[in-house]
Write a protein that holds these residues in place. Structure first.
Motif, short mmCIF file in Angstrom:
data_model
loop_
_atom_site.label_atom_id
_atom_site.label_comp_id
_atom_site.label_asym_id
_atom_site.label_seq_id
_atom_site.Cartn_x
_atom_site.Cartn_y
_atom_site.Cartn_z
N HIS A 5 38.25 47.94 23.50
CA HIS A 5 36.85 48.34 23.48
C HIS A 5 36.65 49.81 23.16
CE1 HIS A 5 35.10 44.86 26.07
NE2 HIS A 5 36.34 44.54 25.76
N SER A 6 37.67 50.62 23.39
CA SER A 6 37.48 52.07 23.51
C SER A 6 38.06 52.88 22.35
CB SER A 6 38.11 52.54 24.82
OG SER A 6 39.43 51.99 24.97
N VAL A 7 37.85 52.43 21.12
CA VAL A 7 38.29 53.20 19.95
C VAL A 7 37.23 54.29 19.72
CG1 VAL A 7 38.82 53.16 17.50
CG2 VAL A 7 39.56 51.27 18.98
N ASP A 8 37.59 55.51 20.09
CA ASP A 8 36.59 56.58 20.15
C ASP A 8 36.77 57.65 19.09
OD1 ASP A 8 38.84 57.89 21.07
OD2 ASP A 8 38.21 57.96 23.16
N SER A 9 37.70 57.43 18.14
CA SER A 9 37.88 58.39 17.06
C SER A 9 38.59 57.72 15.89
CB SER A 9 38.71 59.59 17.52
OG SER A 9 40.05 59.21 17.78
N VAL A 10 38.40 58.27 14.71
CA VAL A 10 39.12 57.76 13.54
C VAL A 10 40.61 57.98 13.72
CG1 VAL A 10 39.48 58.10 11.06
CG2 VAL A 10 37.15 58.06 11.99
N ARG A 11 40.97 59.09 14.34
CA ARG A 11 42.38 59.39 14.56
C ARG A 11 43.05 58.33 15.42
NH1 ARG A 11 44.63 64.99 17.27
NH2 ARG A 11 46.80 64.83 16.58
N LEU A 12 42.38 57.88 16.47
CA LEU A 12 42.93 56.80 17.31
C LEU A 12 43.04 55.51 16.50
CD1 LEU A 12 43.88 55.60 19.98
CD2 LEU A 12 41.47 55.26 20.60
N SER A 30 41.84 43.43 17.07
CA SER A 30 40.37 43.45 17.18
C SER A 30 39.94 44.65 18.00
CB SER A 30 39.87 42.15 17.83
OG SER A 30 40.18 41.04 17.03
N ILE A 31 38.95 45.37 17.50
CA ILE A 31 38.50 46.59 18.17
C ILE A 31 36.98 46.67 18.22
CG2 ILE A 31 40.58 47.85 17.44
CD1 ILE A 31 38.77 49.34 15.39
N LEU A 32 36.52 47.48 19.16
CA LEU A 32 35.13 47.93 19.20
C LEU A 32 35.14 49.45 19.07
CD1 LEU A 32 33.78 45.90 22.28
CD2 LEU A 32 33.85 45.19 19.89
N LEU A 33 34.10 50.01 18.49
CA LEU A 33 33.99 51.46 18.42
C LEU A 33 33.16 51.93 19.62
CD1 LEU A 33 33.47 52.32 14.66
CD2 LEU A 33 35.54 51.70 15.90
N GLU A 34 33.71 52.89 20.36
CA GLU A 34 33.00 53.43 21.52
C GLU A 34 31.99 54.48 21.06
OE1 GLU A 34 33.78 55.63 25.82
OE2 GLU A 34 35.47 54.82 24.68
N ILE A 73 36.88 45.40 13.01
CA ILE A 73 35.80 45.91 13.86
C ILE A 73 34.87 44.76 14.23
CG2 ILE A 73 33.87 47.52 14.03
CD1 ILE A 73 35.25 49.23 11.88
N GLU A 74 34.76 44.49 15.52
CA GLU A 74 33.94 43.37 15.99
C GLU A 74 32.63 43.80 16.61
OE1 GLU A 74 35.86 40.29 18.08
OE2 GLU A 74 37.50 40.12 16.64
N GLY A 75 32.43 45.12 16.76
CA GLY A 75 31.18 45.57 17.35
C GLY A 75 31.29 46.94 17.97
N LEU A 76 30.38 47.22 18.91
CA LEU A 76 30.28 48.54 19.53
C LEU A 76 30.37 48.44 21.05
CD1 LEU A 76 27.24 49.93 17.48
CD2 LEU A 76 29.68 50.15 16.93
N MET A 77 30.73 49.55 21.66
CA MET A 77 30.82 49.64 23.12
C MET A 77 30.23 50.98 23.56
SD MET A 77 32.91 51.47 25.46
CE MET A 77 34.16 51.24 26.73
N THR A 78 29.65 50.99 24.75
CA THR A 78 29.24 52.26 25.33
C THR A 78 29.40 52.22 26.84
OG1 THR A 78 27.58 54.01 25.18
CG2 THR A 78 26.77 51.84 25.81
N ILE A 79 29.59 53.40 27.41
CA ILE A 79 29.56 53.59 28.87
C ILE A 79 28.30 54.40 29.14
CG2 ILE A 79 30.72 54.55 30.88
CD1 ILE A 79 33.37 54.26 29.34
N ALA A 80 27.32 53.76 29.71
CA ALA A 80 26.03 54.42 29.96
C ALA A 80 26.16 55.38 31.14
CB ALA A 80 24.95 53.37 30.23
N PRO A 81 25.21 56.30 31.26
CA PRO A 81 25.26 57.25 32.38
C PRO A 81 25.22 56.53 33.74
CG PRO A 81 23.70 58.00 30.73
CD PRO A 81 24.10 56.61 30.33
N PHE A 82 25.81 57.18 34.74
CA PHE A 82 25.71 56.67 36.11
C PHE A 82 24.34 57.04 36.65
CE2 PHE A 82 26.11 57.08 40.71
CZ PHE A 82 26.60 55.83 41.03
N VAL A 83 23.53 56.05 36.97
CA VAL A 83 22.16 56.29 37.43
C VAL A 83 21.87 55.43 38.65
CG1 VAL A 83 21.25 56.95 35.16
CG2 VAL A 83 21.29 54.53 35.82
N ASP A 84 20.91 55.87 39.45
CA ASP A 84 20.50 55.09 40.62
C ASP A 84 19.58 53.94 40.21
OD1 ASP A 84 21.94 56.61 42.49
OD2 ASP A 84 20.34 58.12 42.58
#
Length: 232
Positions: free
Chosen positions: A95-102, A118-122, A154-165
């Protein structure tokens, strides 16, 4: 504990799908088992869970070796290039491919092993300085570069959203990631599908599902608080 928690989470997933008019089969619940002992993973497995997420490559490797063969392991944490070897033949999805270098490093390792990965771009959709990932405006160019790597899909996208109440605060970020995935899909780039959208965790997975998530990553909501003194 795991059984009761899991049933509550599964109920919440169903309710979120109903609110959004979605087929629940479109959403995969990933039980995030990082720092959790095998005994707890086995409890979730016995309840029918087959998708588990790990943050650390070494931990994924160790659990992979002792758990059932039909588990789908997801690499969801930051991946260092020197740890790719631990996950490339064990994770069904990175899920966590966060750079072209990676991506280049994964491609190199995959080519050696003659494997498709199979990867997702973070995506750092909320532009947090503490988070890894592509900025929104960087994603399309990265997709075009990585899509040309013959051993990656590339199968899609991933994100880690902010920690919120209040989970509602993250709705805008989930909307934006969904819109980005749709925009990229419309480009019809070879070797890119954008079918998967990995977003939403214990505190906000219901909102994420309402906004189009196909993969939600729930750890604390299933297993309880993390224990960093792990004993496999």
């Amino acid at each position: 504990m795991v059984r009761e928690n899991l049933r509550e989470v599964q109920h919440n997933v169903l309710q979120a799908c109903m609110r959004a008019g979605r087929d629940p089969r479109e959403v995969t619940l990933i039980a995030v088992s990082k720092t959790k002992p095998v005994s707890l993973i086995e409890e979730a497995y016995d309840e029918g869970i087959r998708d588990f997420g790990e943050n650390k490559p070494q931990e994924l490797k160790e659990k992979y070796e002792v758990m059932a063969d039909d588990i789908h392991w997801h690499m969801i944490g930051h991946l260092q290039r020197n740890k790719i070897k631990y996950v490339i033949e064990r994770a069904c999805l990175i899920h966590s491919v966060d750079s072209v270098r990676l991506a280049e490093a994964i491609e190199e390792e995959a080519a050696k092993r003659e494997r498709m990965v199979s990867i997702l771009l973070e995506v750092n959709i909320a532009r947090e300085e503490s988070k890894f990932g592509f900025l929104q405006e960087e994603v399309e160019e990265a997709v075009k570069i990585i899509a040309k790597m013959p051993h990656l899909h590339i199968e899609g996208l991933m994100t880690i959203a902010p920690f919120v109440d209040n989970a509602e605060e993250n709705r805008v970020h989930f909307k934006n990631l969904r819109k980005l995935s749709v925009d990229i899909a419309q480009k019809n780039i070879d070797n890119v599908s954008m079918r998967k959208l990995s977003m939403g965790m214990t505190g906000d997975y219901e909102v994420a599902i309402e906004e189009g998530a196909t993969l939600v990553r729930v750890g604390t909501g299933i297993f309880g608080e993390r224990n960093y003194n792990i004993n496999l």
